[in-house]
Design a protein around this motif. Sequence first.
Motif, short mmCIF file in Angstrom:
data_model
loop_
_atom_site.label_atom_id
_atom_site.label_comp_id
_atom_site.label_asym_id
_atom_site.label_seq_id
_atom_site.Cartn_x
_atom_site.Cartn_y
_atom_site.Cartn_z
N PHE A 127 -27.96 15.88 33.98
CA PHE A 127 -29.00 14.87 34.20
C PHE A 127 -28.52 13.57 33.56
CE2 PHE A 127 -33.06 12.71 33.13
CZ PHE A 127 -33.60 12.65 34.41
N VAL A 128 -28.40 12.51 34.37
CA VAL A 128 -27.96 11.21 33.90
C VAL A 128 -29.15 10.26 33.92
CG1 VAL A 128 -26.35 9.30 34.28
CG2 VAL A 128 -25.65 11.64 34.84
N TYR A 129 -29.39 9.60 32.80
CA TYR A 129 -30.54 8.71 32.70
C TYR A 129 -30.18 7.53 31.80
CZ TYR A 129 -31.36 10.59 28.01
OH TYR A 129 -31.22 10.94 26.69
N ALA A 130 -31.07 6.56 31.74
CA ALA A 130 -30.92 5.42 30.84
C ALA A 130 -32.31 4.83 30.62
CB ALA A 130 -29.99 4.37 31.43
N PRO A 131 -32.53 4.08 29.53
CA PRO A 131 -33.82 3.43 29.32
C PRO A 131 -34.17 2.54 30.51
CG PRO A 131 -32.48 3.31 27.34
CD PRO A 131 -31.59 3.85 28.41
N GLU A 132 -35.44 2.46 30.82
CA GLU A 132 -35.87 1.67 31.99
C GLU A 132 -35.36 0.24 31.93
OE1 GLU A 132 -39.80 2.99 34.42
OE2 GLU A 132 -40.11 1.74 32.64
N ALA A 133 -35.42 -0.38 30.76
CA ALA A 133 -35.00 -1.78 30.63
C ALA A 133 -33.54 -1.95 31.05
CB ALA A 133 -35.20 -2.26 29.19
N VAL A 134 -32.71 -0.98 30.70
CA VAL A 134 -31.30 -1.02 31.08
C VAL A 134 -31.16 -0.87 32.59
CG1 VAL A 134 -29.08 0.17 30.88
CG2 VAL A 134 -30.51 -0.14 28.85
N CYS A 135 -31.92 0.06 33.16
CA CYS A 135 -31.87 0.29 34.61
C CYS A 135 -32.33 -0.94 35.39
CB CYS A 135 -32.71 1.51 34.97
SG CYS A 135 -32.10 3.05 34.28
N PHE A 136 -33.34 -1.62 34.90
CA PHE A 136 -33.83 -2.82 35.57
C PHE A 136 -32.72 -3.87 35.65
CE2 PHE A 136 -38.29 -1.88 33.68
CZ PHE A 136 -38.49 -0.89 34.62
N ILE A 137 -32.03 -4.10 34.54
CA ILE A 137 -30.98 -5.11 34.49
C ILE A 137 -29.82 -4.73 35.41
CG2 ILE A 137 -29.21 -6.14 32.99
CD1 ILE A 137 -31.27 -5.89 30.69
N GLU A 139 -29.84 -2.81 38.11
CA GLU A 139 -30.20 -2.93 39.53
C GLU A 139 -30.35 -4.38 39.95
OE1 GLU A 139 -30.30 -0.75 42.09
OE2 GLU A 139 -29.35 0.58 40.63
N ALA A 140 -30.87 -5.21 39.06
CA ALA A 140 -31.00 -6.64 39.37
C ALA A 140 -29.62 -7.24 39.60
CB ALA A 140 -31.72 -7.36 38.23
N GLU A 141 -28.67 -6.87 38.76
CA GLU A 141 -27.30 -7.39 38.90
C GLU A 141 -26.61 -6.80 40.12
OE1 GLU A 141 -25.50 -6.45 35.17
OE2 GLU A 141 -26.39 -8.16 34.11
N ARG A 142 -26.79 -5.51 40.34
CA ARG A 142 -26.11 -4.85 41.46
C ARG A 142 -26.57 -5.39 42.80
NH1 ARG A 142 -26.67 -0.55 45.00
NH2 ARG A 142 -28.83 -0.16 44.35
N ILE A 145 -31.04 -9.32 42.73
CA ILE A 145 -32.49 -9.54 42.85
C ILE A 145 -33.07 -9.87 41.47
CG2 ILE A 145 -32.74 -8.07 44.88
CD1 ILE A 145 -33.58 -5.78 43.07
N SER A 146 -34.34 -10.24 41.44
CA SER A 146 -34.99 -10.58 40.18
C SER A 146 -35.31 -9.32 39.38
CB SER A 146 -36.28 -11.36 40.44
OG SER A 146 -37.26 -10.49 41.00
N ILE A 147 -35.58 -9.49 38.10
CA ILE A 147 -35.94 -8.36 37.26
C ILE A 147 -37.22 -7.70 37.76
CG2 ILE A 147 -36.79 -7.71 34.97
CD1 ILE A 147 -33.82 -7.90 35.02
N ASN A 148 -38.18 -8.50 38.18
CA ASN A 148 -39.44 -7.92 38.68
C ASN A 148 -39.21 -7.10 39.95
OD1 ASN A 148 -41.13 -8.83 36.65
ND2 ASN A 148 -41.61 -10.76 37.69
N GLU A 149 -38.35 -7.59 40.82
CA GLU A 149 -38.02 -6.83 42.03
C GLU A 149 -37.28 -5.55 41.66
OE1 GLU A 149 -37.30 -10.09 45.55
OE2 GLU A 149 -35.89 -10.09 43.87
N ALA A 150 -36.40 -5.65 40.67
CA ALA A 150 -35.65 -4.47 40.23
C ALA A 150 -36.59 -3.44 39.61
CB ALA A 150 -34.58 -4.88 39.22
N LYS A 151 -37.58 -3.89 38.87
CA LYS A 151 -38.57 -2.97 38.29
C LYS A 151 -39.26 -2.17 39.37
CE LYS A 151 -39.87 -5.48 34.07
NZ LYS A 151 -40.98 -6.19 33.37
N ARG A 152 -39.71 -2.86 40.42
CA ARG A 152 -40.40 -2.17 41.51
C ARG A 152 -39.47 -1.18 42.20
NH1 ARG A 152 -42.75 -7.38 42.12
NH2 ARG A 152 -41.15 -7.98 43.65
N TYR A 153 -38.22 -1.59 42.41
CA TYR A 153 -37.25 -0.75 43.09
C TYR A 153 -36.95 0.51 42.28
CZ TYR A 153 -32.86 0.73 45.25
OH TYR A 153 -31.87 1.47 45.85
N VAL A 154 -36.68 0.34 40.99
CA VAL A 154 -36.35 1.48 40.13
C VAL A 154 -37.52 2.44 40.04
CG1 VAL A 154 -35.88 2.15 37.74
CG2 VAL A 154 -34.58 0.29 38.78
#
Length: 211
Positions: A127-137, A139-142, A145-154
Amino acid sequence: MDRFVIAVTRTCGSGGTTISKMLAEKFEIDLYDRKLLRLASQDSGINEELFARADENTRKSLLYNVEKKVYHGEIIPPESNDFVSDQNLFNYQAKVLKELARQESYICVGRACDYVLREFSNVLRVFVYAPEAVCFIREAERQGISINEAKRYVRMNDRYRRRYYRYHTSNEWENPYNYDVCINTGNITYEESVSIISRLVEEKFCIKNVV
């Protein structure tokens, strides 16, 4: 042990897919994610487009909120009206995963592979995971998109994966007892994660050191 399977379950933005690709390259074995749909299509004789459509349907279905259809290994016969149901398409994917586990070493990303292969001894469940804040950043970079958009996506993707896992297994997706090892990529790099998993594979399955 001649054959082994690495079953990777991952949260969105954790890097689990990237790590899986790196492991596949290191061990020189196949990685199955959406490619599994094609193999299941060939095995069942059902058009691959129906498998892809079933994947999309399960994302939209409210059934994941109200009921479970736990996988027990059954295959619905062609004469049944439910032959091309979403559940039976999952069953065929599971059938292919089992057959592959008897024939070759591979990595599977998602698809509740850890549960499908629960009776197999040649499987390392990760099982691979990371803190949400890290995942948001990430996905936003990948995605650019914006951080808010990345939050919704994640959160949308993790919600889907959580419900998908519960629907087909009756278990909780993030329960560490489902897995042999849980890796937090918020604290270690992808390369370090690959190194840890590789050592576990080598020790558990008596595989000679790989470059």
